[in-house]
Enzyme design. Structure first.
Site, short mmCIF file in Angstrom:
data_model
loop_
_atom_site.label_atom_id
_atom_site.label_comp_id
_atom_site.label_asym_id
_atom_site.label_seq_id
_atom_site.Cartn_x
_atom_site.Cartn_y
_atom_site.Cartn_z
N HIS A 13 -1.94 -95.39 -106.85
CA HIS A 13 -1.39 -95.00 -105.21
C HIS A 13 -2.47 -95.15 -104.40
O HIS A 13 -3.53 -95.40 -104.80
CB HIS A 13 -0.97 -93.31 -105.46
CG HIS A 13 -2.18 -92.50 -105.61
ND1 HIS A 13 -3.25 -92.32 -104.71
CD2 HIS A 13 -2.65 -91.78 -106.62
CE1 HIS A 13 -3.99 -91.42 -105.18
NE2 HIS A 13 -3.77 -91.02 -106.58
N GLU A 86 -0.73 -87.46 -112.79
CA GLU A 86 -2.37 -87.39 -112.95
C GLU A 86 -2.29 -86.23 -113.85
O GLU A 86 -1.38 -85.46 -114.18
CB GLU A 86 -2.99 -87.17 -111.68
CG GLU A 86 -4.37 -86.93 -111.88
CD GLU A 86 -5.21 -87.88 -112.32
OE1 GLU A 86 -5.27 -88.32 -113.55
OE2 GLU A 86 -5.62 -88.99 -111.61
#
Length: 206
Positions: A13, A86
């Site tokens: 990202h 994550e």
């Protein structure tokens, strides 16, 4: 019988304010900052014409925002997978290492030593648990796409797991390789053989 090769383009990202401040983001749902939004927009055209059959994405906002221009370039829907998130850092989320060290020595010691079995209280995952979640997810995607090309938009810690899997690095070895925001990383997977074709490409940002 030879396995067909699945090619996966992994994209981290774009930048968030917490990336700059080096805060543990984990599952906290942060948006990209202005630079991160610009990085995502710059990444999009890189994917025009790529023969990808699917676009998978972590369901966290920073990944979805990064994937949006890629989805437009590929003319593909985003398939959101919480399994691509994550690592969950439990009570350490939102903190810098200095803040963690000041509040809990056990957490700080485990983070510094990269203890593979330490999970921070408050719902945290150990490195080993996170690694299993990610590798199970990627294994499933490879099984669904033999011989095809797919794009996966995810997080730095996820890419760390992928890199270690390819090179056979233990989870407690220090990270001495780049994982840049909106970096493009190509991995070819055929059966048990994982090969990095390119890593940390950022030419699209220049």
């Amino acid at each position: 019988m030879m396995s067909e090769t699945t090619r996966i383009c992994f994209v981290r990202h774009g930048e968030t304010d917490w990336n700059i401040e080096q805060r543990m983001q984990g599952h906290i749902d942060l948006a990209l900052n202005a630079n991160g939004e610009a990085q995502a927009i710059a990444a999009g055209p890189h994917f025009a014409g790529l023969p990808a059959v699917a676009l998978y994405c972590s369901d966290l906002l920073r990944a979805r925002q990064t994937a949006q221009p890629i989805a437009q370039a590929l003319h593909l829907p985003m398939i959101l997978l919480p399994a691509l998130r994550e690592r969950n850092f439990g009570r350490c989320e939102g903190m810098t290492f200095e803040e963690i060290a000041a509040s809990n020595e056990d957490d700080a010691r485990a983070i510094e030593s990269r203890d593979p079995d330490y999970a921070a209280p408050g719902g945290g995952e150990s490195r080993r648990q996170h690694e299993k979640r990610i590798l199970d997810c990627i294994g499933s995607l490879v099984g669904n796409h033999p011989g095809q090309t797919i794009v996966v938009v995810t997080h730095g810690g996820v890419l760390d797991v992928i890199y270690r899997r390819v090179l056979g690095l233990p989870s407690d070895a220090p990270r001495d390789y780049p994982i840049p925001n909106t970096g493009i990383n190509w991995v070819a997977i055929s059966g048990e053989q994982w090969v990095i074709e390119s890593w940390g490409e950022t030419a699209h940002l220049e």
